[in-house]
Enzyme design. Structure first.
Site, short mmCIF file in Angstrom:
data_model
loop_
_atom_site.label_atom_id
_atom_site.label_comp_id
_atom_site.label_asym_id
_atom_site.label_seq_id
_atom_site.Cartn_x
_atom_site.Cartn_y
_atom_site.Cartn_z
N HIS A 165 76.62 48.49 -29.80
CA HIS A 165 77.35 47.69 -30.62
C HIS A 165 76.57 47.77 -32.02
CE1 HIS A 165 79.33 47.14 -26.52
NE2 HIS A 165 80.50 47.65 -26.99
N CYS A 252 78.47 38.64 -26.73
CA CYS A 252 79.04 39.26 -26.01
C CYS A 252 79.63 38.92 -24.29
CB CYS A 252 79.13 40.62 -25.59
SG CYS A 252 77.19 41.07 -24.91
C1 CIR Z 1 78.08 47.41 -21.19
O1 CIR Z 1 77.27 48.89 -21.54
O2 CIR Z 1 79.33 48.09 -21.40
C2 CIR Z 1 77.96 46.07 -20.80
N1 CIR Z 1 76.49 46.39 -19.39
C3 CIR Z 1 77.07 45.38 -21.67
C4 CIR Z 1 78.07 45.04 -22.65
C5 CIR Z 1 77.68 44.38 -24.75
N2 CIR Z 1 78.81 44.02 -25.33
C6 CIR Z 1 78.66 43.67 -26.29
O3 CIR Z 1 77.65 43.27 -26.98
N3 CIR Z 1 79.61 43.24 -27.15
#
Ligand code: CIR
Length: 257
Positions: A165, A252
């Site tokens: 992201h 997150c």
């Molecule tokens: C994903 O791939 O969606 C989750 N394993 C990790 C999300 C991380 N979110 C973020 O950096 N905002």
């Protein structure tokens, strides 16, 4: 934005079955729970009162609540996550946000947005276009923000292979200061900002979180911690190893407002 509250959700027992692009091994569930508890404690030490949602085994990535909404002082926006396996996470967040916000908007198909792609910098927002946030979603979000008197611009990170992201490589620390990884440092969108460059050996540290007077940082990144101290910040270092294995950073794990 002065924060008083945050929404968090502990990792579920299915956490290790979530999505990841990194090859750091399987996360240990008990350690992830402990790290999450320390994270919550740090949020409380910054003066936030926490809403704990119950963990949800149906959604292995549901501890990464940030991806489900964008919270501003004037409105909340429910996202439509780019990963299909994560779409069902939004519903439980919606009911929480409807209690707290009079204006709640939503991203709709064919748009997709992950909260991790949205970096708030005062009244301006950087919207990452990534493998998760598409152009349609970005345009919908920009229109919602504009209606609330916020400006925004897009940052295309689809060619930046080291980040999932936008906020995996960018954070705003107030007073016109942006933390950036090398690959984002020359983006023209950031040219009017003071850049705090993260050393290539400490790239994971770029995802940090300013909460009122404190900054949450991932432990084990001494160069970055020193840089923050020198600028007068009070970094709070947190162990994040198990979340890093699942592509997750500090931001997150909570929705702050
Ligand atoms: C994903 O791939 O969606 C989750 N394993 C990790 C999300 C991380 N979110 C973020 O950096 N905002």
């Amino acid at each position: 934005m002065l924060f008083t509250r945050a929404i968090v959700r502990p990792p579920s027992r299915t956490f290790a079955a979530g999505l990841t692009t990194v090859d750091l091994g399987q996360p240990d569930y008990a350690t992830a729970l402990k790290q999450h508890e320390s994270y919550c404690e740090a949020l409380r030490s910054c003066g936030l009162s926490l809403t704990h949602l119950p963990s949800d085994d149906q959604y292995p990535d549901s501890t990464f609540v940030e991806d489900t909404a964008i919270l501003t002082e004037r409105c909340a926006v429910l996202t439509l996550p780019g990963a299909e396996t994560r779409r069902g996470e939004v519903k439980s967040i919606q009911s929480e946000l409807e209690k707290a916000y009079s204006m709640v908007r939503s991203i709709s198909e064919p748009g997709t947005v992950d909260g991790g792609d949205i970096c708030e910098a005062g009244d301006h927002f950087f919207i990452g276009i990534s493998a998760r946030t598409n152009e349609d979603g970005a345009r919908q979000l920009a229109a919602i923000l504009a209606a609330c008197d916020y400006t925004s611009e897009f940052v295309d990170v689809r060619n930046v292979s080291s980040i999932l992201h936008l906020k995996s490589g960018l954070s705003y620390l107030g007073n016109n200061q942006l933390v950036v990884i090398d690959e984002l440092a020359s983006c023209e969108q950031f040219s009017g900002y003071e850049l705090i460059r993260v050393d290539g050996s400490e790239q994971y540290a770029a995802n940090c979180v300013l909460i009122n007077d404190s900054v949450l940082v991932a432990a084990g990144h001494p160069l970055f911690a020193d840089a923050l101290h020198l600028r007068g910040f009070r970094p709070i270092a947190l162990e994040m190893s198990e979340f890093q294995k699942m592509d997750g950073g500090l931001s997150c794990l909570s929705l702050r407002f």
